[in-house]
Write an enzyme that holds these catalytic residues in place. Structure first.
Site, PDB file in Angstrom:
ATOM      1  N   MET A  58     -11.444  -6.128   5.270  1.00  0.00           N
ATOM      2  CA  MET A  58     -10.677  -5.197   6.105  1.00  0.00           C
ATOM      3  C   MET A  58     -10.410  -5.843   7.461  1.00  0.00           C
ATOM      4  O   MET A  58     -11.340  -6.333   8.119  1.00  0.00           O
ATOM      5  CB  MET A  58     -11.438  -3.891   6.324  1.00  0.00           C
ATOM      6  CG  MET A  58     -11.638  -3.025   5.086  1.00  0.00           C
ATOM      7  SD  MET A  58     -10.147  -2.662   4.164  1.00  0.00           S
ATOM      8  CE  MET A  58      -9.187  -1.740   5.377  1.00  0.00           C
ATOM      9  N   HIS A  64      -8.385   0.901  -4.071  1.00  0.00           N
ATOM     10  CA  HIS A  64      -9.318   0.685  -2.956  1.00  0.00           C
ATOM     11  C   HIS A  64     -10.037   2.003  -2.678  1.00  0.00           C
ATOM     12  O   HIS A  64      -9.446   2.925  -2.117  1.00  0.00           O
ATOM     13  CB  HIS A  64      -8.484   0.203  -1.753  1.00  0.00           C
ATOM     14  CG  HIS A  64      -9.254   0.009  -0.485  1.00  0.00           C
ATOM     15  ND1 HIS A  64      -8.642  -0.196   0.737  1.00  0.00           N
ATOM     16  CD2 HIS A  64     -10.592  -0.025  -0.236  1.00  0.00           C
ATOM     17  CE1 HIS A  64      -9.566  -0.345   1.673  1.00  0.00           C
ATOM     18  NE2 HIS A  64     -10.754  -0.236   1.116  1.00  0.00           N
ATOM     19  N   MET A 108      -9.101   7.936  -0.192  1.00  0.00           N
ATOM     20  CA  MET A 108      -9.968   8.313   0.938  1.00  0.00           C
ATOM     21  C   MET A 108     -10.476   9.740   0.736  1.00  0.00           C
ATOM     22  O   MET A 108      -9.723  10.609   0.294  1.00  0.00           O
ATOM     23  CB  MET A 108      -9.189   8.252   2.252  1.00  0.00           C
ATOM     24  CG  MET A 108      -8.516   6.907   2.497  1.00  0.00           C
ATOM     25  SD  MET A 108      -7.779   6.845   4.139  1.00  0.00           S
ATOM     26  CE  MET A 108      -6.843   5.309   4.030  1.00  0.00           C
ATOM     27  N   ASP A 123      -6.654  -6.663   4.126  1.00  0.00           N
ATOM     28  CA  ASP A 123      -6.034  -5.335   4.215  1.00  0.00           C
ATOM     29  C   ASP A 123      -6.138  -4.783   5.634  1.00  0.00           C
ATOM     30  O   ASP A 123      -7.236  -4.644   6.178  1.00  0.00           O
ATOM     31  CB  ASP A 123      -6.776  -4.404   3.229  1.00  0.00           C
ATOM     32  CG  ASP A 123      -6.183  -3.013   3.127  1.00  0.00           C
ATOM     33  OD1 ASP A 123      -5.104  -2.764   3.702  1.00  0.00           O
ATOM     34  OD2 ASP A 123      -6.813  -2.174   2.442  1.00  0.00           O
ATOM     35  N   SER A 129       0.850  -1.190   0.000  1.00  0.00           N
ATOM     36  CA  SER A 129       0.000   0.000   0.000  1.00  0.00           C
ATOM     37  C   SER A 129       0.886   1.240   0.000  1.00  0.00           C
ATOM     38  O   SER A 129       1.652   1.469   0.937  1.00  0.00           O
ATOM     39  CB  SER A 129      -0.890   0.012   1.237  1.00  0.00           C
ATOM     40  OG  SER A 129      -1.393   1.323   1.416  1.00  0.00           O
ATOM     41  N   MET A 189     -12.276   4.245  -0.722  1.00  0.00           N
ATOM     42  CA  MET A 189     -12.934   4.471   0.576  1.00  0.00           C
ATOM     43  C   MET A 189     -13.622   5.822   0.476  1.00  0.00           C
ATOM     44  O   MET A 189     -13.214   6.808   1.103  1.00  0.00           O
ATOM     45  CB  MET A 189     -11.880   4.444   1.698  1.00  0.00           C
ATOM     46  CG  MET A 189     -11.398   3.036   2.013  1.00  0.00           C
ATOM     47  SD  MET A 189      -9.814   3.024   2.877  1.00  0.00           S
ATOM     48  CE  MET A 189      -8.708   3.120   1.478  1.00  0.00           C
ATOM     49  N   HIS A 199      -1.192  -1.306  -4.335  1.00  0.00           N
ATOM     50  CA  HIS A 199      -2.470  -0.999  -3.682  1.00  0.00           C
ATOM     51  C   HIS A 199      -2.564   0.508  -3.450  1.00  0.00           C
ATOM     52  O   HIS A 199      -1.700   1.106  -2.812  1.00  0.00           O
ATOM     53  CB  HIS A 199      -2.547  -1.761  -2.360  1.00  0.00           C
ATOM     54  CG  HIS A 199      -3.855  -1.649  -1.648  1.00  0.00           C
ATOM     55  ND1 HIS A 199      -4.967  -2.380  -1.990  1.00  0.00           N
ATOM     56  CD2 HIS A 199      -4.233  -0.872  -0.600  1.00  0.00           C
ATOM     57  CE1 HIS A 199      -5.968  -2.081  -1.180  1.00  0.00           C
ATOM     58  NE2 HIS A 199      -5.560  -1.156  -0.322  1.00  0.00           N
ATOM     59  N   ASP A 202      -4.801   3.518  -1.937  1.00  0.00           N
ATOM     60  CA  ASP A 202      -5.871   3.823  -0.987  1.00  0.00           C
ATOM     61  C   ASP A 202      -6.435   5.214  -1.244  1.00  0.00           C
ATOM     62  O   ASP A 202      -5.761   6.215  -0.996  1.00  0.00           O
ATOM     63  CB  ASP A 202      -5.326   3.746   0.446  1.00  0.00           C
ATOM     64  CG  ASP A 202      -5.115   2.308   0.887  1.00  0.00           C
ATOM     65  OD1 ASP A 202      -6.057   1.506   0.755  1.00  0.00           O
ATOM     66  OD2 ASP A 202      -4.001   1.992   1.339  1.00  0.00           O
TER      67      ASP A 202
HETATM   68  C1  DX5 Z   1      -6.431   1.346   5.583  1.00  0.00           C
HETATM   69  C2  DX5 Z   1      -5.957   1.102   4.175  1.00  0.00           C
HETATM   70  C3  DX5 Z   1      -4.836   0.142   4.120  1.00  0.00           C
HETATM   71  C4  DX5 Z   1      -3.576   0.615   4.798  1.00  0.00           C
HETATM   72  C5  DX5 Z   1      -2.833  -0.581   5.282  1.00  0.00           C
HETATM   73  O1  DX5 Z   1      -7.578   2.102   5.553  1.00  0.00           O
HETATM   74  O2  DX5 Z   1      -7.007   0.597   3.383  1.00  0.00           O
HETATM   75  O3  DX5 Z   1      -4.565  -0.282   2.794  1.00  0.00           O
HETATM   76  O4  DX5 Z   1      -2.763   1.375   3.958  1.00  0.00           O
HETATM   77  O5  DX5 Z   1      -1.772  -0.157   6.066  1.00  0.00           O
HETATM   78  P1  DX5 Z   1      -1.078  -1.130   7.127  1.00  0.00           P
HETATM   79  O6  DX5 Z   1      -0.567  -2.319   6.351  1.00  0.00           O
HETATM   80  O7  DX5 Z   1       0.011  -0.300   7.687  1.00  0.00           O
HETATM   81  O8  DX5 Z   1      -2.131  -1.520   8.120  1.00  0.00           O
HETATM   82 ZN    ZN Z   2      -6.482  -0.386   1.422  1.00  0.00          ZN
END
Ligand code: DX5
Ligand code: ZN
Length: 215
Positions: A136, A65, A36, A174, A7, A67, A32, A34
């Protein structure tokens, strides 16, 4: 062998290109990303313009991903920016089947994400239409949180659902995945592991990836 999806949320954003190349060289299978929005989760990260900028820098599939609230409004942007897989939260999609069809119509693989408290039942009726289930193991929003062990039986449940129907659906996990928690996920049936801090937080990226993969 289980796939590893670093990620980039835990990467150094001031040299994102180099950070992506580095995990690619170290044996990563997916990148990956993320996304948000500060509404669905209490944090803001990056949008499709960042995805577009990193697209030419790697051959690896970009695993996006989302969110975000109103995912339908942004699927076209992320697909055109070069996403290979787009996963949407079942908790954010009012008409999940429509959202999945929107992703697939763009020629992108479609996946559904379940928060830790969301039961597997939520995807039972859509499992035939998707390419990936993302479970998750932290509450989404931040990197570096602790793995929620109570989610492990859900991984097994999804794995059994996929096997019962003889489907080709990837099971991704994840949140809080590291060399200690990865074996629990693999044992329960996960075949793609996301890791942020357990990869980018380490000096030797290849070693970090191998130890999560268990080789
Ligand atoms: C959390 C993200 C993850 C995050 C994982 O909301 O979706 O992908 O980056 O990070 P680690 O591996 O540090 O938990
Ligand atoms: Zn993620």
């Amino acid at each position: 062998m289980v796939k590893i999806a670093p990620s980039i949320l835990s990467a150094d954003f001031s040299k994102l290109g180099e950070e992506i190349k580095a995990v690619e060289m170290a044996g990563a299978d997916y990148i990956h990303v993320d996304v948000m929005d500060g509404h669905f989760v209490p944090n803001i990260t990056m949008g499709h313009l960042v995805l577009k900028a990193i697209r030419p820098l790697t051959e690896l599939p970009l695993d996006v991903h989302l969110m975000i609230e109103n995912p339908d409004s942004y699927i076209e942007d992320f697909a055109e920016a070069g996403a290979d897989i787009i996963t949407v939260h079942v908790e954010a999609a009012t008409h999940l089947h429509r959202t999945i069809q929107l992703i697939k119509a763009k020629g992108v693989k479609a996946g559904v994400v379940l928060n830790p408290a969301t039961p597997v039942d939520a995807i039972k009726h859509i499992i035939h239409d998707i390419d990936m289930v993302l479970l998750m193991t932290v509450n989404p929003g931040f990197g570096g949180q602790s793995f929620i062990q109570n989610v492990v039986p859900k991984i097994k449940e999804v794995s059994e659902l996929v096997q019962t129907h003889g489907l080709n659906v990837e099971i991704e996990v994840d949140g809080g995945v590291n060399a200690e928690t990865a074996p629990l996920c693999i044992e329960a049936g996960a075949n793609v592991l996301v890791a942020g801090s357990a990869i980018y937080g380490k000096k030797d990226l290849k070693d970090a990836i191998n130890s999560i993969r268990g080789v």
